[in-house]
Enzyme design. Structure first.
Site, PDB file in Angstrom:
ATOM      1  N   GLU A   8       0.781 -10.488   1.631  1.00  0.00           N
ATOM      2  CA  GLU A   8      -0.643 -10.387   1.323  1.00  0.00           C
ATOM      3  C   GLU A   8      -0.767  -9.904  -0.126  1.00  0.00           C
ATOM      4  OE1 GLU A   8      -3.385 -11.149   2.828  1.00  0.00           O
ATOM      5  OE2 GLU A   8      -3.018 -11.216   4.993  1.00  0.00           O
ATOM      6  N   ASN A   9      -0.810 -10.855  -1.062  1.00  0.00           N
ATOM      7  CA  ASN A   9      -1.002 -10.467  -2.462  1.00  0.00           C
ATOM      8  C   ASN A   9      -2.402  -9.893  -2.666  1.00  0.00           C
ATOM      9  OD1 ASN A   9       1.552 -11.429  -3.067  1.00  0.00           O
ATOM     10  ND2 ASN A   9       0.805 -13.475  -3.560  1.00  0.00           N
TER      11      ASN A   9
END
Length: 599
Positions: free
Chosen positions: A314-315
């Site tokens: 999850e950037n």
């Protein structure tokens, strides 16, 4: 020059100003000049990607992406493109296979002595960082100086899983995300969220992924997303099922070998890695970071119950697109190295998890009564203000780095378990459910002739359904259960599912009604709640009188029910219904979940 009508001109101007304004009012950007910028090639390079040509601001369309990849593949003997399915709108879902040995078949790759890594991008098509990072990495492997990565591993890369959502592109795709300039849509063409579909298999994309997993048997599965939500310093956050899952040895391998090496590689390249972050209070992380126990409808938890090491990236949405893409590249390259370097230990972990054969399986987790520990949290300062519009408090992120101690709130306390039967039986008439079980790769035996068996079934008492569809289905919200034994004759086409198999835990999660991802709770057996036959009152009255006259015990039970239930005693409808259930005319399949257990 033809002038626009005044109202159209107003709409155009409003649209333009809203987009510009949304970008302008995002929280301040932290300065960043990571070493990973060296991964970018010069624009004169023959294999420069569209992302690099745009100065890290744009991501190519589906057609542009596949044209670039097809050209790259034509110029390399180590790459091959395979179609793994078609989207709801008919677009091919493409997968690139990378193998220095030119092993391009499922049989060759699933039996190779090298680890096989499955990388998936664009399941939420606006969150597209993985596509552009993967294109750069494939370029550097096949045309640059990183072919050595394929000496030790084989790769499967899906650049755009949700291709229809990807092509629903605009500058207004994700208002909380800093680039690319045009972004796709989270859901597919029929508005289903692919990352809620891993157990029910209603979408073309996840059905294709389930087939890839079954046929190719990957040793690591990486699903790449971008966050929503709060601001903080971390740019690349990721996680896996660390506790409260179904593959404890794999979890141990990921925490012992994989995570330390990936974290260090990211730090060395100027990135700040962190865990998955879900604030207990989105405006204030000091109240705790929540580690949810996700059910197997999600990618990484589906991988966990199938005993595949699985990572959810999850950037951080508020970091620039270029920074996120480069961090993803670093992550993927190190993931290949870490799996290759510790493959023997990984194989032992997977083998141990596949051979657990538990007598009980947890189907529901809750939060621990006290936080597990605390973490040093690299946050961003914020302040609260009162809205002049709503009169309520809202948060303003100030772009200043702070360090806090944040409680870790873990949701890994088992609160409901079910016993594991020897086998399940699904009658032939529920063929749609049988096909889904087969699509998951669960081993089963299909009966070829009628078979009489005495099995245990769950029956439903009071129940309540959701008031609106969730992912297109009417789920069961709450219910009471009981159990009964019944002798039935199963017809040819019925399925027997032994639980003593590698995917036995998944079978239990799908079959047992207490599980939130069971076929029952998803609504696939909802027709059992419909009564089709009934009895007229002019039949009921004389029949009840005859029953009471001939059965003293029935008389006693009727009087006891009236004494204990005043509402029942006053309701002619309830009384008729009670007696109807005592007769052989009553529908014996009503509220009986058609999943038989053999003990």
């Amino acid at each position: 020059m033809k002038l626009l009508p005044s109202f159209l001109l107003l709409v155009f101007c409003m649209s333009f100003s809203i987009h510009s304004f949304a970008q302008d009012i995002m929280p301040p950007i932290l300065p960043w000049d990571g070493k990973s910028k060296e991964l970018l090639v010069d624009k004169s390079n023959k294999w420069v990607t569209p992302f690099e040509l745009s100065n890290g601001l744009e991501s190519p369309t589906y057609v542009e992406t596949m044209a670039w990849i097809e050209e790259l593949t034509k110029n390399s003997g180590y790459l091959e493109i395979q179609s793994i399915g078609r989207t709801e709108q008919g677009r091919p879902i493409q997968m690139i296979i990378a193998s220095v040995d030119r092993d391009f078949t499922a049989e060759e790759l699933s039996t190779s002595k090298k680890p096989l890594i499955l990388i998936q991008a664009g399941i939420h098509a606006g969150e597209i960082d993985g596509k552009d990072a993967g294109m750069m990495l494939l370029r550097d492997i096949s045309q640059g100086d990183k072919l050595e990565l394929l000496v030790h591993a084989n790769l499967l890369f899906i650049p755009i899983l949700n291709a229809d959502g990807h092509e629903r592109r605009s500058e207004y795709g994700r208002v909380n995300q800093r680039g690319p300039k045009q972004m796709g849509w989270r859901t597919n063409a029929v508005n289903l969220n692919l990352n809620r579909d891993y157990t029910k298999l209603e979408t073309a994309g996840i059905t294709a992924i389930a087939n890839v997993i079954n046929r190719y048997d990957p040793d690591l599965y990486i699903d790449i997303h971008v966050t929503d939500g709060a601001d903080y310093q971390y740019d690349i956050t990721y996680g896996y099922v660390a506790s409260g899952g179904y593959s404890p040895q794999i979890s141990n391998w990921l925490s012992t070998y994989f995570q330390p090496e990936v974290d260090q590689a990211l730090k060395d390249q100027g990135h700040i890695p962190g865990p998955l972050l879900f604030a207990a209070n989105g405006n204030d992380f000091t109240e705790g970071n929540v580690a949810f126990s996700f059910s197997p409808r999600f990618s990484h938890t589906y991988g966990d119950i199938k005993h595949i090491p699985s990572i959810l990236i999850e950037n951080h949405s508020l970091k620039p697109f270029e920074q996120r893409v480069l961090g993803t590249y670093v992550f993927l390259e190190q993931a290949i190295k870490s799996v290759s370097g510790h493959f023997a230990e990984l194989q032992e972990a997977v083998k141990a998890d596949k051979n657990q054969n538990p007598e009980e399986i947890t189907v529901k987790f809750a939060f621990r009564e006290t936080p597990a520990d605390s973490m040093e949290f690299l946050g961003i300062a914020s302040r609260k203000e009162i809205s002049a519009i709503t009169g309520r408090e809202y948060v303003i992120w100030e772009g200043k780095e702070i360090t806090q101690q944040v409680p870790s709130i873990l949701m890994d306390r088992p609160v409901e378990k079910v016993s594991v039967p020897k086998a399940y039986y699904i009658p032939a008439e529920w063929s749609s459910v049988i096909k889904k079980i087969q699509a998951h790769g669960i081993e089963m035996e299909i009966l070829t002739e009628p078979k009489e068996l005495t099995l245990e079934f769950s029956t439903v008492g009071d129940f309540k359904m959701v008031t609106q569809p969730y992912e297109g289905l009417m789920r069961i919200q709450s219910f009471d259960l009981d159990k009964m034994e019944r002798t039935i004759t199963l017809q040819p086409g019925s399925a027997k599912i032994n639980t003593n198999q590698a995917l036995g835990e998944l079978a239990v999660i799908l079959m047992e009604p207490e599980s939130v991802d069971s076929f029952f709770q998803w609504g696939y057996f909802n027709t059992i709640f419909t009564q089709t036959e009934y009895m007229e009152t002019y039949i009921m009255e004389p029949l009840i009188a005859k029953m009471l006259a001939e059965d003293a015990d029935l008389n006693k039970r009727f009087e006891a029910e009236k004494l204990s239930n005043a509402e029942f005693a006053k309701s002619s409808r309830a009384i008729y219904s009670w007696f109807y259930k005592q007769t052989p005319y009553f529908d014996q399949n009503w509220k009986v979940i058609p999943v038989g257990r053999e003990w």
